[in-house]
Design a protein around this motif. Structure first.
Motif, PDB file in Angstrom:
ATOM      1  N   ALA B  53       0.869  -1.175   0.000  1.00  0.00           N
ATOM      2  CA  ALA B  53       0.000   0.000   0.000  1.00  0.00           C
ATOM      3  C   ALA B  53       0.901   1.219   0.000  1.00  0.00           C
ATOM      4  O   ALA B  53       1.823   1.304   0.804  1.00  0.00           O
ATOM      5  CB  ALA B  53      -0.903   0.000   1.235  1.00  0.00           C
ATOM      6  N   GLY B  54       0.671   2.139  -0.913  1.00  0.00           N
ATOM      7  CA  GLY B  54       1.498   3.334  -0.950  1.00  0.00           C
ATOM      8  C   GLY B  54       1.755   3.772  -2.379  1.00  0.00           C
ATOM      9  O   GLY B  54       1.057   3.353  -3.307  1.00  0.00           O
ATOM     10  N   ARG B  55       2.795   4.586  -2.536  1.00  0.00           N
ATOM     11  CA  ARG B  55       3.078   5.239  -3.802  1.00  0.00           C
ATOM     12  C   ARG B  55       4.259   4.537  -4.468  1.00  0.00           C
ATOM     13  O   ARG B  55       5.328   4.415  -3.877  1.00  0.00           O
ATOM     14  CB  ARG B  55       3.412   6.704  -3.502  1.00  0.00           C
ATOM     15  N   VAL B  79       0.260   4.483  -8.511  1.00  0.00           N
ATOM     16  CA  VAL B  79       1.483   4.328  -9.306  1.00  0.00           C
ATOM     17  C   VAL B  79       1.729   5.552 -10.180  1.00  0.00           C
ATOM     18  O   VAL B  79       0.797   6.168 -10.698  1.00  0.00           O
ATOM     19  CB  VAL B  79       1.439   3.047 -10.190  1.00  0.00           C
ATOM     20  N   VAL B  80       3.021   5.874 -10.306  1.00  0.00           N
ATOM     21  CA  VAL B  80       3.452   6.932 -11.209  1.00  0.00           C
ATOM     22  C   VAL B  80       4.289   6.282 -12.306  1.00  0.00           C
ATOM     23  O   VAL B  80       5.317   5.653 -12.023  1.00  0.00           O
ATOM     24  CB  VAL B  80       4.280   8.001 -10.467  1.00  0.00           C
ATOM     25  N   LEU B  81       3.821   6.394 -13.532  1.00  0.00           N
ATOM     26  CA  LEU B  81       4.509   5.797 -14.672  1.00  0.00           C
ATOM     27  C   LEU B  81       5.503   6.812 -15.210  1.00  0.00           C
ATOM     28  O   LEU B  81       5.101   7.811 -15.825  1.00  0.00           O
ATOM     29  CB  LEU B  81       3.495   5.396 -15.750  1.00  0.00           C
ATOM     30  N   VAL B  82       6.794   6.592 -14.948  1.00  0.00           N
ATOM     31  CA  VAL B  82       7.835   7.542 -15.335  1.00  0.00           C
ATOM     32  C   VAL B  82       8.449   7.093 -16.665  1.00  0.00           C
ATOM     33  O   VAL B  82       9.029   6.009 -16.742  1.00  0.00           O
ATOM     34  CB  VAL B  82       8.931   7.630 -14.247  1.00  0.00           C
ATOM     35  N   GLU B  83       8.299   7.917 -17.675  1.00  0.00           N
ATOM     36  CA  GLU B  83       8.764   7.525 -19.011  1.00  0.00           C
ATOM     37  C   GLU B  83       9.354   8.737 -19.728  1.00  0.00           C
ATOM     38  O   GLU B  83       8.757   9.796 -19.759  1.00  0.00           O
ATOM     39  CB  GLU B  83       7.592   6.927 -19.808  1.00  0.00           C
ATOM     40  N   ALA B 108      -3.409   5.938 -11.037  1.00  0.00           N
ATOM     41  CA  ALA B 108      -2.207   5.932 -11.883  1.00  0.00           C
ATOM     42  C   ALA B 108      -2.052   7.256 -12.613  1.00  0.00           C
ATOM     43  O   ALA B 108      -3.038   7.828 -13.080  1.00  0.00           O
ATOM     44  CB  ALA B 108      -2.286   4.783 -12.883  1.00  0.00           C
ATOM     45  N   THR B 109      -0.824   7.750 -12.692  1.00  0.00           N
ATOM     46  CA  THR B 109      -0.528   8.949 -13.468  1.00  0.00           C
ATOM     47  C   THR B 109       0.727   8.716 -14.298  1.00  0.00           C
ATOM     48  O   THR B 109       1.520   7.822 -13.991  1.00  0.00           O
ATOM     49  CB  THR B 109      -0.288  10.170 -12.558  1.00  0.00           C
ATOM     50  N   VAL B 110       0.905   9.517 -15.326  1.00  0.00           N
ATOM     51  CA  VAL B 110       2.085   9.440 -16.179  1.00  0.00           C
ATOM     52  C   VAL B 110       2.962  10.655 -15.911  1.00  0.00           C
ATOM     53  O   VAL B 110       2.458  11.789 -15.847  1.00  0.00           O
ATOM     54  CB  VAL B 110       1.681   9.398 -17.674  1.00  0.00           C
ATOM     55  N   PHE B 132       8.546   8.269  -2.564  1.00  0.00           N
ATOM     56  CA  PHE B 132       7.905   7.025  -3.006  1.00  0.00           C
ATOM     57  C   PHE B 132       8.130   5.920  -1.962  1.00  0.00           C
ATOM     58  O   PHE B 132       9.132   5.930  -1.244  1.00  0.00           O
ATOM     59  CB  PHE B 132       8.465   6.578  -4.359  1.00  0.00           C
ATOM     60  N   ASP B 133       7.188   4.986  -1.923  1.00  0.00           N
ATOM     61  CA  ASP B 133       7.325   3.834  -1.035  1.00  0.00           C
ATOM     62  C   ASP B 133       7.974   2.648  -1.743  1.00  0.00           C
ATOM     63  O   ASP B 133       8.389   1.686  -1.097  1.00  0.00           O
ATOM     64  CB  ASP B 133       5.941   3.418  -0.509  1.00  0.00           C
ATOM     65  N   PHE B 134       8.043   2.724  -3.055  1.00  0.00           N
ATOM     66  CA  PHE B 134       8.578   1.600  -3.827  1.00  0.00           C
ATOM     67  C   PHE B 134       8.933   2.127  -5.215  1.00  0.00           C
ATOM     68  O   PHE B 134       8.283   3.036  -5.713  1.00  0.00           O
ATOM     69  CB  PHE B 134       7.531   0.482  -3.943  1.00  0.00           C
ATOM     70  N   ALA B 135       9.974   1.552  -5.800  1.00  0.00           N
ATOM     71  CA  ALA B 135      10.279   1.828  -7.206  1.00  0.00           C
ATOM     72  C   ALA B 135      10.535   0.508  -7.908  1.00  0.00           C
ATOM     73  O   ALA B 135      11.184  -0.386  -7.350  1.00  0.00           O
ATOM     74  CB  ALA B 135      11.509   2.734  -7.326  1.00  0.00           C
TER      75      ALA B 135
END
Lengths: 266, 266
Positions: B53-55, B79-83, B108-110, B132-135
Motif C-alpha cells: 500500500a502506498g506510492r 502508481v506513477v509511470l515515469v517515461e 495511476a498517473t504518467v 515514493f514507497d517503492f520503485a
C-alpha cells in the motif's frame, strides 16, 4: 554441514576414518574438535569438470576432503592440499597414508602454507605464480557475525570476511595460469564480495545456488570462473538437496555429492 | 520477451490493445516499433508484495505494463509511470484512458521524465527525494553488446550498461523513502553491477533467477531490496517458466505472470 573452526587440540588418537564417494576414498578427521568435512567439500569438488586434467590447488584443504574428491573423480588430476593449520595438515597427511587411499596417494601432496600470504612470502611458501590449472576453496566463515552481537561488531566481522574472500581469490588469481579455473563455495551473502574479488581476475563466472528444498532460499552458492576470461556471469540451475519431504538426498544431489555427476554438467 | 528499443515513429493508429492479468487490465501498445510489454514487466510487477500500500514509481514505464500490473494486483497502491519517450508516455496515457482500465485510472498517473536526471534537474522533473514507497524498473538492455562487434566496442557497451544501471538505481535510492522497496529485472550478467549500485543504498536484497526450463541457465534475474537495510542478500527459489517439454507456462509461472501470486511469496 559443519562450520570450519580452527583445530586446537586434536591428536591422532581422537580421529575417525570416514568413507566418501561411496568408499572411493577415505578421510582421517578429528573426531571432535576441528572442521569435519561434509557436503560443502563434496559440492565444491563437483564444480571441477569430470575430464579435468592438470594440477589443482585445494586452498584451505583441512583434512583434504575436497581435493581428494577431485583426485578420486578426475583420474588425470594431481592435487596440492594447501592448509595453514599444522594439526589439520597432519590429518591431511594421515588421510594420504591410509591404505584405502593408496590408489590416489601418488597424485596428492600436502603443502603447509597460509593462503593469504602475498608477494615473496607466498612464493617462498610454495605457491608461485601461474603454476596451477585450477584452484578450489571453501574459505572459513562465521567470523563472528552470525552470533547476536552489537551492530558495529557485526559490521566489522562482515568487513573481515569480505577482506578474507578478497585475499583468497587474489591468491587464486595469482597461482592459477591464464584460462585456468577457480571454484569457491560460500554463503549466498558473500556473493557480492566474491564477484567484486573476481573482477579483473576471473570471468565467465557460473553461479550455482544450493537450496535445501526447492521452495527454500539458498544456503550455499558455488561459483566457478575462468582466469582472464571477459565473459559475463551466468546463473546456472540450482542444486536442490532434498525432496519436499524427508531428509534423504534428492537423486541429483546424491550423485553430485558422491562423485557421480558434475555440478555444471561437464 | 521483447527487448526494449526507443519508439521512433509509432502513431496511435499503429497500436494494439492487449489484455494482461487475464483481462484485469489492458495496455495500448505500439503495434510494430517500440517496446511491446510482456513477461518481463509482469514478473517485475510480481516482485511487489501483494499487500503493498502506498506510492510506487515505475521507472522507464513504457506503455505502463509493470506499473498497471501493480495497480491491478495491489488495490491500495498508487502508481506513477515515469517515461522519458514522449511517444511511449502517450501510449501510457492512452492505456490509462481505456474504458477497460477505468477501475485503475484514478490510481495511476504518467510523468514524462528521464530516470537518469540528477540533483535539481531530477527534482524539477517531478522526482523529489524520499517521496515514493517503492520503485520498480526494467531498464533497457542491448546497448550493442549482444551483436557481434569488435572487442573494444563490446566492452564499451558493457561499461555503458553498467553505468546506466548505476544511474537508475541511484535515482531509485533517492526517490524511495528509507525502508521503502526497489525491484529490478535484468539479465543475469548485470547482477554484479546491480549489487554494486545497491551497496550503501539498498540492503536485504532478494534475488530470484528466472530459468526458461529447470535444467537451463537463467535468462533474467529479479532483485528486490530495501532502502537503507543492512541485511545480507539472499538467493530465493528460481522461477521456472516452462515444464521440461512444451511451450505452455508452468503453473507457478502462469500464476506469477497473471497477478495471482507474488514472486517472493508475499
Amino acid at each position: 554441514m559443519t562450520d570450519p573452526v580452527p583445530v586446537a587440540d586434536a591428536t591422532d588418537d581422537e580421529r575417525t576414518v570416514d568413507a566418501f564417494h561411496r568408499g572411493d576414498f577415505w578421510l582421517a578427521q578429528p573426531a571432535r574438535a576441528g572442521h569435519r568435512a561434509g557436503m560443502d567439500a563434496m559440492m565444491l569438488a563437483a564444480a571441477v569438470p569430470g575430464d579435468f586434467a592438470g594440477r589443482l590447488a585445494d586452498l584451505g584443504a583441512g583434512a583434504g576432503a575436497a581435493g581428494l574428491a577431485v583426485a578420486s573423480r578426475c583420474s588425470a588430476a594431481t592435487v596440492v592440499l594447501v592448509e595453514r593449520s599444522p594439526q589439520m595438515a597432519r590429518f591431511a597427511r594421515n588421510s594420504l597414508a591410509l591404505p584405502q587411499n593408496a590408489h590416489l596417494a601418488d597424485r596428492a601432496t600436502v603443502l603447509e602454507a597460509d593462503v593469504t600470504l602475498t608477494g615473496k612470502a607466498r612464493l617462498a611458501a610454495g605457491l608461485p605464480d601461474a603454476t596451477f590449472d585450477f584452484a578450489i576453496m571453501n574459505p572459513p566463515f562465521n567470523l563472528g557475525h552470525d552470533r547476536p552481537t552489537p551492530h558495529a561488531l557485526k559490521r566489522q566481522a562482515h568487513v573481515m570476511e569480505d577482506g578474507m574472500l578478497e585475499a583468497w581469490i587474489r591468491t587464486a588469481g595469482a597461482i592459477v595460469r591464464p584460462r585456468g579455473g577457480v571454484a569457491i563455495i560460500a554463503r549466498p551473502q558473500s556473493l557480492g564480495a566474491i564477484l567484486d574479488a573476481m573482477r579483473g581476475r576471473f570471468g565467465d563466472a557460473q553461479i550455482a545456488p544450493v537450496h535445501p528444498r526447492a521452495a527454500e532460499p539458498a544456503i550455499r552458492v558455488i561459483v566457478r570462473a575462468v582466469r582472464g576470461s571477459r565473459k559475463a556471469l551466468s546463473l546456472q540451475p540450482p542444486l536442490i538437496l532434498h525432496g519436499d519431504s524427508g531428509h534423504r538426498h534428492a537423486p541429483r544431489a546424491d550423485r553430485v555429492c558422491n562423485g557421480r555427476e558434475s555440478l555444471f554438467g561437464d
